[in-house]
Design a protein around this motif. Sequence first.
Motif, PDB file in Angstrom:
ATOM      1  N   ILE A 177       0.926  -1.168  -0.030  1.00  0.00           N
ATOM      2  CA  ILE A 177       0.137   0.022  -0.065  1.00  0.00           C
ATOM      3  C   ILE A 177       0.834   1.204   0.003  1.00  0.00           C
ATOM      4  N   LEU A 178       0.860   2.263  -1.058  1.00  0.00           N
ATOM      5  CA  LEU A 178       1.614   3.232  -1.112  1.00  0.00           C
ATOM      6  C   LEU A 178       0.632   4.407  -0.656  1.00  0.00           C
ATOM      7  N   MET A 179       1.069   5.275   0.373  1.00  0.00           N
ATOM      8  CA  MET A 179       0.523   6.200   0.997  1.00  0.00           C
ATOM      9  C   MET A 179       0.446   7.667   0.468  1.00  0.00           C
ATOM     10  N   GLY A 180       1.040   7.666  -0.544  1.00  0.00           N
ATOM     11  CA  GLY A 180       1.234   8.887  -1.438  1.00  0.00           C
ATOM     12  C   GLY A 180       2.246   9.937  -0.447  1.00  0.00           C
ATOM     13  N   ILE A 181       1.494  11.040   0.028  1.00  0.00           N
ATOM     14  CA  ILE A 181       2.241  11.928   0.842  1.00  0.00           C
ATOM     15  C   ILE A 181       1.571  12.041   2.284  1.00  0.00           C
ATOM     16  N   PRO A 182       1.929  11.099   3.231  1.00  0.00           N
ATOM     17  CA  PRO A 182       1.386  11.006   4.563  1.00  0.00           C
ATOM     18  C   PRO A 182       1.476  12.346   5.392  1.00  0.00           C
ATOM     19  N   GLY A 183       0.242  12.629   5.743  1.00  0.00           N
ATOM     20  CA  GLY A 183       0.246  14.044   6.509  1.00  0.00           C
ATOM     21  C   GLY A 183      -0.419  15.138   5.481  1.00  0.00           C
ATOM     22  N   LEU A 184      -0.414  14.974   4.193  1.00  0.00           N
ATOM     23  CA  LEU A 184      -0.994  15.973   3.292  1.00  0.00           C
ATOM     24  C   LEU A 184      -2.018  15.376   2.626  1.00  0.00           C
ATOM     25  N   GLU A 185      -2.793  14.266   3.002  1.00  0.00           N
ATOM     26  CA  GLU A 185      -3.778  13.700   2.088  1.00  0.00           C
ATOM     27  C   GLU A 185      -4.895  14.567   1.639  1.00  0.00           C
ATOM     28  N   THR A 186      -5.237  15.574   2.495  1.00  0.00           N
ATOM     29  CA  THR A 186      -6.531  16.560   1.989  1.00  0.00           C
ATOM     30  C   THR A 186      -5.757  17.526   0.845  1.00  0.00           C
ATOM     31  N   ALA A 187      -4.267  17.563   0.716  1.00  0.00           N
ATOM     32  CA  ALA A 187      -3.981  18.319  -0.440  1.00  0.00           C
ATOM     33  C   ALA A 187      -3.508  17.737  -1.432  1.00  0.00           C
ATOM     34  N   HIS A 188      -3.622  16.156  -1.683  1.00  0.00           N
ATOM     35  CA  HIS A 188      -3.120  15.562  -2.683  1.00  0.00           C
ATOM     36  C   HIS A 188      -3.578  15.971  -4.093  1.00  0.00           C
ATOM     37  N   VAL A 189      -4.984  16.416  -4.185  1.00  0.00           N
ATOM     38  CA  VAL A 189      -5.424  16.982  -5.516  1.00  0.00           C
ATOM     39  C   VAL A 189      -4.616  18.069  -6.075  1.00  0.00           C
ATOM     40  N   TRP A 190      -4.565  19.124  -4.926  1.00  0.00           N
ATOM     41  CA  TRP A 190      -3.718  20.168  -5.407  1.00  0.00           C
ATOM     42  C   TRP A 190      -2.209  19.909  -5.624  1.00  0.00           C
ATOM     43  N   ILE A 191      -1.708  19.213  -4.906  1.00  0.00           N
ATOM     44  CA  ILE A 191      -0.203  18.870  -5.178  1.00  0.00           C
ATOM     45  C   ILE A 191       0.022  18.239  -6.501  1.00  0.00           C
ATOM     46  N   SER A 192      -1.043  17.381  -6.832  1.00  0.00           N
ATOM     47  CA  SER A 192      -0.904  16.530  -8.043  1.00  0.00           C
ATOM     48  C   SER A 192      -0.977  17.507  -9.218  1.00  0.00           C
ATOM     49  N   ILE A 193      -1.570  18.777  -8.982  1.00  0.00           N
ATOM     50  CA  ILE A 193      -1.879  19.740 -10.422  1.00  0.00           C
ATOM     51  C   ILE A 193      -0.150  20.397 -10.517  1.00  0.00           C
ATOM     52  N   LEU A 194       0.476  20.471  -9.434  1.00  0.00           N
ATOM     53  CA  LEU A 194       1.721  20.952  -9.566  1.00  0.00           C
ATOM     54  C   LEU A 194       2.747  19.861 -10.267  1.00  0.00           C
ATOM     55  N   PHE A 195       2.572  18.414  -9.626  1.00  0.00           N
ATOM     56  CA  PHE A 195       3.250  17.458 -10.252  1.00  0.00           C
ATOM     57  C   PHE A 195       2.954  17.252 -11.719  1.00  0.00           C
ATOM     58  N   CYS A 196       1.744  17.238 -11.947  1.00  0.00           N
ATOM     59  CA  CYS A 196       1.239  17.172 -13.436  1.00  0.00           C
ATOM     60  C   CYS A 196       1.934  18.222 -14.288  1.00  0.00           C
ATOM     61  N   ILE A 197       1.782  19.563 -13.814  1.00  0.00           N
ATOM     62  CA  ILE A 197       2.722  20.515 -14.750  1.00  0.00           C
ATOM     63  C   ILE A 197       4.320  20.331 -14.855  1.00  0.00           C
ATOM     64  N   MET A 198       4.808  19.835 -14.020  1.00  0.00           N
ATOM     65  CA  MET A 198       6.117  19.645 -13.951  1.00  0.00           C
ATOM     66  C   MET A 198       6.482  18.209 -14.892  1.00  0.00           C
ATOM     67  N   TYR A 199       5.559  17.308 -14.872  1.00  0.00           N
ATOM     68  CA  TYR A 199       5.773  16.080 -15.602  1.00  0.00           C
ATOM     69  C   TYR A 199       5.224  16.404 -17.270  1.00  0.00           C
ATOM     70  N   ALA A 200       4.363  17.419 -17.583  1.00  0.00           N
ATOM     71  CA  ALA A 200       4.076  17.612 -18.973  1.00  0.00           C
ATOM     72  C   ALA A 200       5.117  18.625 -19.431  1.00  0.00           C
ATOM     73  N   ILE A 201       5.665  19.470 -18.500  1.00  0.00           N
ATOM     74  CA  ILE A 201       7.275  20.066 -18.979  1.00  0.00           C
ATOM     75  C   ILE A 201       8.039  19.206 -19.387  1.00  0.00           C
ATOM     76  N   ALA A 202       8.414  18.126 -18.512  1.00  0.00           N
ATOM     77  CA  ALA A 202       9.305  17.043 -18.901  1.00  0.00           C
ATOM     78  C   ALA A 202       9.228  16.397 -19.928  1.00  0.00           C
ATOM     79  N   ILE A 203       7.984  16.019 -20.237  1.00  0.00           N
ATOM     80  CA  ILE A 203       7.764  15.280 -21.448  1.00  0.00           C
ATOM     81  C   ILE A 203       7.856  16.067 -22.525  1.00  0.00           C
TER      82      ILE A 203
END
Length: 315
Positions: A16-42
């Motif tokens: 079971i991968l927990m994601g970012i423990p302690g910041l579960e409520t912010a997962h969606v917002w964090i994912s937006i930042l990570f998506c932007i980083m990933y899109a730029i990388a690709i």
Amino acid sequence: MPDSNTTDFSNPSTFILMGIPGLETAHVWISILFCIMYAIAILGSFTILFIVKIEPSLHEPMYYFLSMLAVTDLVMSTSIMPKMLSIFWFNSREIDFSACLTQMYFIHCASAMESGICVAMALDRYVAICHPLRHSTILTNPMVAKIGLAVGLRNGLLVLPLPVLIRQWPYCRTNIIPESFCAHIAMVKLACGDTRASSYYGLFFLFCVMFLDLILIAVSYIQILRAIFSLPMKDARLKTLRTCGSHLCSISSFYIPGLFSSLMYRFGQNMPLYFHVLISNMCFLLPPMLNPIIYGVGTKQIRDSLLRLFTHKGP
């Protein structure tokens, strides 16, 4: 989740991968930042590969190594992002043990490849600056291919024992990984029994890859700086030094987060867990995002090729 996830079981088939423990409520917002980083990388990595392929003037060792770096960045970021987004968006936390080991292998192999390619690029800069008249005869296309193959074989073989050793350990306490991907050190902490072989080999791997590669890069740049400062004209020194700027920025974006993360795991026990996980994620997402920007903006030949591509008008 059932209680068997934490007690009274051995060798679970899934983790079971927990994601970012302690910041579960912010997962969606964090994912937006990570998506932007990933899109730029690709987008950036594919643009670099496309430009190097279509532009004959870029068919040189430096840009072949840059193409290898772009492919490595694609593998490194793609190894973690799909599963990470499934955790953040769909709460899909389970991962098969074999899939976890496969992810671990590709993550650490790509990271080691990035380090090895940085050494190859430092070698290219050393030959270009210290032995400019012999550059084309030393770094021929077959030699560049051999260097790339050597880097790939070294890292593929060095990383292989990491998942092999992990597979041998029993897991009798928990199958919950407090990360968003299957990192080696996190898996070692979950295993029962005497895991010193994994811990020692992990340190050996870091020494062989990060430490030795950094030494080789440092030696190369000591020779490069000696050659640069022996030039009589200040303008010539600055122009030659600028040719190393992109490579030095790329090295910094890769090694600094990695070293910081390694130090945190060993000496930052008082820091919040989510901070550890965020830094760990940045180690694998930041270099793939920054490298295309660094080389696209900082390398005149690539910048000019991009401008010609976007300003080209048909007949």
